[in-house]
Design an enzyme around this catalytic site. Structure first.
Site, PDB file in Angstrom:
ATOM      1  N   ARG A 242      -5.962  67.421 -33.345  1.00 55.87           N
ATOM      2  CA  ARG A 242      -6.111  65.806 -33.923  1.00 55.87           C
ATOM      3  C   ARG A 242      -4.774  65.411 -34.032  1.00 55.87           C
ATOM      4  NH1 ARG A 242      -8.523  66.009 -39.623  1.00 55.87           N
ATOM      5  NH2 ARG A 242      -6.308  66.034 -40.076  1.00 55.87           N
ATOM      6  N   HIS A 246      -7.154  62.291 -40.492  1.00 57.84           N
ATOM      7  CA  HIS A 246      -8.881  62.224 -40.515  1.00 57.84           C
ATOM      8  C   HIS A 246      -9.049  60.771 -40.006  1.00 57.84           C
ATOM      9  CE1 HIS A 246     -12.921  62.560 -40.817  1.00 57.84           C
ATOM     10  NE2 HIS A 246     -12.962  61.537 -41.491  1.00 57.84           N
ATOM     11  N   TYR A 254      -0.346  68.083 -44.345  1.00 55.69           N
ATOM     12  CA  TYR A 254      -0.634  69.526 -44.269  1.00 55.69           C
ATOM     13  C   TYR A 254      -0.862  70.002 -43.043  1.00 55.69           C
ATOM     14  CZ  TYR A 254      -4.862  66.608 -43.151  1.00 55.69           C
ATOM     15  OH  TYR A 254      -5.695  65.803 -42.560  1.00 55.69           O
TER      16      TYR A 254
HETATM   17  C1  LIG Z   1     -23.260  66.629 -43.073  1.00 54.46           C
HETATM   18  C2  LIG Z   1     -21.788  66.037 -43.521  1.00 54.46           C
HETATM   19  N1  LIG Z   1     -21.122  66.748 -44.123  1.00 54.46           N
HETATM   20  C3  LIG Z   1     -19.839  66.220 -44.441  1.00 54.46           C
HETATM   21  C4  LIG Z   1     -19.434  64.862 -44.002  1.00 54.46           C
HETATM   22  C5  LIG Z   1     -18.071  64.190 -44.324  1.00 54.46           C
HETATM   23  N2  LIG Z   1     -17.284  64.380 -43.082  1.00 54.46           N
HETATM   24  C6  LIG Z   1     -17.023  63.453 -42.279  1.00 54.46           C
HETATM   25  S1  LIG Z   1     -15.976  63.744 -41.121  1.00 54.46           S
HETATM   26  C7  LIG Z   1     -15.695  65.302 -41.538  1.00 54.46           C
HETATM   27  C8  LIG Z   1     -14.962  66.162 -40.904  1.00 54.46           C
HETATM   28  C9  LIG Z   1     -15.265  66.488 -39.584  1.00 54.46           C
HETATM   29  O1  LIG Z   1     -14.437  67.498 -39.117  1.00 54.46           O
HETATM   30  P1  LIG Z   1     -14.865  68.097 -37.742  1.00 54.46           P
HETATM   31  O2  LIG Z   1     -16.512  68.275 -37.595  1.00 54.46           O
HETATM   32  O3  LIG Z   1     -13.996  68.872 -37.173  1.00 54.46           O
HETATM   33  O4  LIG Z   1     -14.515  66.491 -36.847  1.00 54.46           O
HETATM   34  P2  LIG Z   1     -13.027  65.754 -36.503  1.00 54.46           P
HETATM   35  O5  LIG Z   1     -12.777  64.946 -37.695  1.00 54.46           O
HETATM   36  O6  LIG Z   1     -11.856  66.855 -36.429  1.00 54.46           O
HETATM   37  O7  LIG Z   1     -13.399  65.197 -35.377  1.00 54.46           O
HETATM   38  C10 LIG Z   1     -16.414  65.443 -42.831  1.00 54.46           C
HETATM   39  C11 LIG Z   1     -16.407  66.673 -43.861  1.00 54.46           C
HETATM   40  C12 LIG Z   1     -20.493  64.302 -43.183  1.00 54.46           C
HETATM   41  N3  LIG Z   1     -20.104  63.071 -42.679  1.00 54.46           N
HETATM   42  N4  LIG Z   1     -21.631  65.019 -42.896  1.00 54.46           N
END
Ligand SMILES: Cc1ncc(C[n+]2csc(CCOP(=O)(O)OP(=O)(O)O)c2C)c(N)n1
Ligand SMILES: [Mg+2]
Length: 413
Positions: A242, A246, A254
């Site tokens: 990535r 976010h 970080y």
């Molecule tokens: C069940 C749930 N827990 C927490 C979140 C909050 N949240 C949204 S995106 C994210 C990080 C996701 O990381 P990853 O799955 O690695 O996807 P990336 O952002 O790296 O594409 C979180 C914790 C959520 N949307 N759904």
């Protein structure tokens, strides 16, 4: 990268990766101008995953994107103006300004299920799409994406297990971009390869270099064909990175500098351009033509989106909840007559009937109280239908006695 595709396929993959990046670049500008409503996510450096996997699907197949899969939407046929307008909450957007980012679908034409914010929930939903279509005799494949972080949710495991037991024609792309918000993958799962999660469900998996679009596409194509042939669900882990935070608010300080530098040197578009030039598939002139085609397309699309009005204020008070018969009706395009796919009415009479059940009457024949707090003890005569047990005691009395005995045992402890 291997040379096994047609020239047009190679060019298509390039076009969509460039389009994916250009659409997102344009949205960053819109965000800085305060024209985006809500958060803005980026798939910078991950374009090969969205484009390569979605390009392996056929028109009839279904997909459900997550936040970093705008590339997949473009490949499936969503016009860039819809992506712009959705992010700008415009009245001409697919949801007419309700909901934002990539939260829209198209069940009728493009076969796109809207994203679900709760990570992992799309897995059982898309499994349902896959087995629903199989039930209707359609040979489709359903695909969705999940992140490294999302692969640790409970519903990921439930969903994939469900897909496996149902042998659903379903392909799950696990985009391992090494970060979930600010959490590195090493600190949230003790596995080197997240594809190993497939072993728990007895399903097949692949690991691909997520920055090599030809490898991503070729692997996804094979997986889609296997799923379509009835081999059951397949998990593809795409290893990538990535490149931004976010979302726009996150500078991602970080992330170690060396890690970022390593992956920036492996930019999927630059790698692919080198491959196309070396293989004499696309020269500088052809590359420029594609660039100009995308530039002029996006000028038009962005202009359309900017000129679209915001929804009228009173619109905010409508269409959120179902208010009538016509609200949110999803009419399936049945491939077989509805009667044929509806289970026949049961001819088996219930073995055990509950007097008054469903009639709003209690067993005494009187209207049932609704709240349990209102329930009055029924007189013994109110249960004439219950047969006496061989020992002469009624089952209800026997049960009541057992409950009292258990309660007094508990009280003695
Ligand atoms: C069940 C749930 N827990 C927490 C979140 C909050 N949240 C949204 S995106 C994210 C990080 C996701 O990381 P990853 O799955 O690695 O996807 P990336 O952002 O790296 O594409 C979180 C914790 C959520 N949307 N759904
Ligand atoms: Mg991640």
């Amino acid at each position: 990268m291997k040379k096994t595709l047609t020239r047009q396929q190679y060019i298509d993959l390039y076009y969509y990766m460039r389009l994916n990046r250009a659409v997102e670049d344009a949205m960053v500008k819109l965000f800085r101008q305060n024209k985006i409503v809500g958060g803005l996510y980026s798939s910078l450096g991950q374009e090969a995953v969205s484009v390569g996997t979605a390009y392996a699907l056929e028109k009839r197949d279904w997909l459900a994107p997550m936040i970093r899969n705008i590339g997949a939407l473009l490949v499936k046929g969503v016009p860039p103006r819809d992506v712009f307008m959705q992010h700008m909450a415009k009245y001409d957007s697919p949801t007419k300004g309700k909901d934002g980012t990539s939260h829209f679908g198209d069940l009728e034409n493009l076969h796109i299920v809207s994203p679900i914010s709760m990570l992992g929930d799309l897995i059982p939903v898309m499994t349902g799409v896959a087995i629903g279509a199989r039930y209707l005799g359609q040979k489709i494949v359903a695909m969705t994406w999940i992140g490294d972080g999302g692969s640790s949710t409970g519903v990921f495991h439930e969903g994939l297990n469900f897909a496996a037991t149902q042998k659903a024609p379903f392909v799950l792309v696990l985009e391992n971009n090494l970060w979930a918000y600010s959490t590195p993958v090493r600190r949230q799962v003790p596995l080197e390869n997240l594809a190993d999660r497939a072993k728990a469900y007895g399903i097949q998996s692949y690991i691909v270099d997520g920055n090599d679009v030809v490898e991503v596409y070729s692997t996804a194509k094979e997986a889609v064909e296997r799923a379509r042939a009835g081999e059951g669900p397949i998990l593809i882990e795409a290893k990538t990175f990535r490149r931004l935070g976010h979302a726009q608010h996150d500078p991602a300080e970080y992330v170690p500098k060396e890690m970022r530098a390593y992956w920036e040197a492996r930019d999927p578009i630059l790698l692919y351009e080198k491959f196309l030039a070396k293989g004499k598939i696309l020269d500088e002139k052809g590359r420029k033509e594609i660039e100009e085609k995308i530039d002029s397309l996006l000028v038009r699309e962005r202009e359309f989106a900017e000129n679209s009005p915001m929804p009228p204020p009173e619109f905010a008070a409508t269409g959120v909840y179902c208010t009538g018969d016509d609200c949110h009706k999803i009419r399936p395009k049945w491939e077989r007559p509805i009667a044929e796919v509806t289970p026949p009415k049961s001819s088996v009479a219930a073995v055990w009937t509950v007097p008054g059940f469903g009639a709003g009457k209690s067993t005494s024949g009187k209207a049932s109280p609704i709240h349990f707090g209102d329930t009055q003890p029924q007189p013994a005569a109110a249960e004439p239908e219950r047969k006496a047990a061989p020992n002469g005691k009624s089952p209800a009395k026997k049960m009541a006695k057992a409950v009292v005995a258990a309660a007094s045992r508990k009280a003695r402890r």
